[in-house]
Design a protein around this motif. Structure first.
Motif, PDB file in Angstrom:
ATOM      1  N   ARG A 158      -1.418  -3.566  87.392  1.00 36.62           N
ATOM      2  CA  ARG A 158      -0.664  -3.516  86.138  1.00 36.62           C
ATOM      3  C   ARG A 158       0.825  -3.761  86.392  1.00 36.62           C
ATOM      4  O   ARG A 158       1.498  -4.439  85.605  1.00 36.62           O
TER       5      ARG A 158
ATOM      6  N   ARG B 274      -1.306 -10.512  80.480  1.00 35.13           N
ATOM      7  CA  ARG B 274      -1.950  -9.588  79.554  1.00 35.13           C
ATOM      8  C   ARG B 274      -2.733  -8.510  80.310  1.00 35.13           C
ATOM      9  O   ARG B 274      -3.377  -8.790  81.329  1.00 35.13           O
ATOM     10  N   PRO B 275      -2.711  -7.268  79.839  1.00 32.23           N
ATOM     11  CA  PRO B 275      -3.423  -6.167  80.509  1.00 32.23           C
ATOM     12  C   PRO B 275      -4.921  -6.442  80.689  1.00 32.23           C
ATOM     13  O   PRO B 275      -5.511  -5.979  81.664  1.00 32.23           O
TER      14      PRO B 275
ATOM     15  N   ALA C 191       1.277  -7.406  86.974  1.00 29.10           N
ATOM     16  CA  ALA C 191       1.096  -8.123  85.711  1.00 29.10           C
ATOM     17  C   ALA C 191       2.329  -8.018  84.833  1.00 29.10           C
ATOM     18  O   ALA C 191       2.732  -8.995  84.180  1.00 29.10           O
ATOM     19  N   ALA C 192       2.955  -6.857  84.817  1.00 26.59           N
ATOM     20  CA  ALA C 192       4.135  -6.650  83.964  1.00 26.59           C
ATOM     21  C   ALA C 192       5.294  -7.550  84.374  1.00 26.59           C
ATOM     22  O   ALA C 192       6.080  -7.979  83.523  1.00 26.59           O
TER      23      ALA C 192
ATOM     24  N   VAL D 167      -5.982  -7.732  84.040  1.00 25.27           N
ATOM     25  CA  VAL D 167      -6.129  -6.751  85.118  1.00 25.27           C
ATOM     26  C   VAL D 167      -7.581  -6.287  85.203  1.00 25.27           C
ATOM     27  O   VAL D 167      -8.177  -6.233  86.285  1.00 25.27           O
ATOM     28  N   ASP D 168      -8.152  -5.974  84.059  1.00 24.15           N
ATOM     29  CA  ASP D 168      -9.553  -5.542  84.046  1.00 24.15           C
ATOM     30  C   ASP D 168     -10.482  -6.661  84.504  1.00 24.15           C
ATOM     31  O   ASP D 168     -11.495  -6.409  85.176  1.00 24.15           O
TER      32      ASP D 168
ATOM     33  N   ASP E  43      -9.335   3.388  89.820  1.00 30.67           N
ATOM     34  CA  ASP E  43      -8.387   4.447  89.489  1.00 30.67           C
ATOM     35  C   ASP E  43      -8.146   5.413  90.647  1.00 30.67           C
ATOM     36  O   ASP E  43      -7.547   6.481  90.476  1.00 30.67           O
TER      37      ASP E  43
ATOM     38  N   ARG F 265      -5.635  -0.031  89.923  1.00 30.92           N
ATOM     39  CA  ARG F 265      -5.345  -0.513  88.572  1.00 30.92           C
ATOM     40  C   ARG F 265      -3.843  -0.526  88.306  1.00 30.92           C
ATOM     41  O   ARG F 265      -3.300  -1.500  87.757  1.00 30.92           O
ATOM     42  N   ASN F 266      -3.152   0.544  88.700  1.00 29.40           N
ATOM     43  CA  ASN F 266      -1.709   0.603  88.438  1.00 29.40           C
ATOM     44  C   ASN F 266      -0.934  -0.405  89.280  1.00 29.40           C
ATOM     45  O   ASN F 266       0.085  -0.941  88.835  1.00 29.40           O
TER      46      ASN F 266
ATOM     47  N   ARG G 280      -0.290   4.539  94.724  1.00 29.60           N
ATOM     48  CA  ARG G 280      -0.730   3.953  93.450  1.00 29.60           C
ATOM     49  C   ARG G 280      -2.236   3.728  93.452  1.00 29.60           C
ATOM     50  O   ARG G 280      -2.844   3.509  94.492  1.00 29.60           O
TER      51      ARG G 280
END
Length: 308
Positions: free
Chosen positions: A95, A104-105, A98-99, A108-109, A122, A91-92, A88
């Motif tokens: 994410r 909230r997405p 987080a899910a 993540v940022d 990435d 970021r993924n 992975r």
């Protein structure tokens, strides 16, 4: 706040944690120290429910970790930065975490930027350096904006800039009123980061006190003195109850007389000039070694010079 009461963990005949009591208060950085095998990692694992205590309890804000319905919002944990699927991207990975908690997405940022992962966010994790992996672990711990942080060796593999960043982050989070509990083997860094220390040895609490108190107890209360006439000053200080030893040419180590009194005695003597007057205090590393010298379970073999 993290609170442990009679916390014990045994693995067969081995007692890893031996009935310890401690509390980690909010609003300050609490350091967790001890030799390898002292029980630090086992204790941290019990706090977050990865190991079940043999007896005793440990709670976070009055409840056990297992009762949290959305633990990432309550407790940020970094115990093993390598606990990431290597295929992975950073970021993924974040994410996916987080899910699970409806984070909230955009958050993540935010943590990617906060931890300095922008340029590699990435890329697949299997290509990460040790330091970048550590930053990803910290990003995951911060993802839910928790009130409690539990970080095991958070500066492992980081460069000096990264180490300074973790120090500032930990102190900043504590200043916001959060509970920050972290371990490290870097005594110099712990001295600059933590306000309070809990020290384990062979599964028992050896010290639970502010850093300043631990340093004060370890100090030998000696004073280094350099004077225009060291022999004359030596005799003067011995006459006034001091215990004096020659350190090097012209320099004395004095016990039993405080620095201000040494200065007064020298000033009252004719033509005796003090060039140096330095109270000696131990470093945190020295204080730690003094505390744990009889509690090391896996001592290193002596060097040839030490055996002589």
């Amino acid at each position: 706040m993290i609170e442990a009461h009679s916390l014990t963990k045994r693995y067969g005949s081995k007692t890893a944690v031996d009935g310890i009591d401690f509390s980690v208060a909010a609003g300050r950085v609490t350091g967790f120290l001890g030799p390898n095998g002292a029980g630090k990692s086992t204790t941290m694992r019990m706090i977050v429910g990865l190991d079940r205590p043999t007896s005793g309890t440990v709670t976070i804000n009055g409840v056990s970790y297992a009762t949290f319905r959305a633990p990432l919002h309550e407790v940020g944990v970094l115990l093993d930065a390598k606990a990431v699927h290597p295929g992975r991207s950073a970021r993924n990975h974040l994410r996916a975490l987080a899910a699970t908690h409806r984070i909230r997405p955009a958050r993540v940022d935010e943590v990617i930027g906060l931890t300095g992962l922008d340029s590699v966010a990435d890329k697949r994790v299997n290509g990460f350096s040790l330091g970048m992996g550590q930053r990803l672990g910290l990003a995951a711990a911060l993802l839910g904006d928790p009130a409690t942080l539990i970080l095991d060796e958070p500066v492992n593999g980081l460069d000096p800039e990264g180490v300074m960043w973790v120090r500032q982050l930990a102190r900043g989070l504590a200043a916001e009123g959060r509970t920050v509990f972290l371990s490290s083997h870097l005594m110099s860094e712990m001295a600059q980061t933590a306000e309070h220390l809990i020290v384990l040895g062979r599964g028992r609490v050896l010290a639970d006190a502010p850093v300043s108190e631990i340093l004060a107890k370890a100090s030998d209360d000696s004073v280094l003195v350099r004077a225009s006439d060291a022999d004359r000053l030596n005799a003067l200080l011995v006459d006034h109850g001091g215990v004096v030893a020659h350190v090097e040419t012209g320099q004395l180590s004095v016990r039993g007389i405080a620095a201000p009194r040494i200065a007064e005695l020298a000033a009252a003597a004719e033509s005796l000039v003090i060039h140096e007057l330095t109270p000696v205090s131990k470093s945190l590393e020295e204080a730690y070694m003094q505390l744990t010298r009889d509690e090391v379970e896996y001592p290193a073999s002596q060097t040839r010079s030490e055996k002589r």
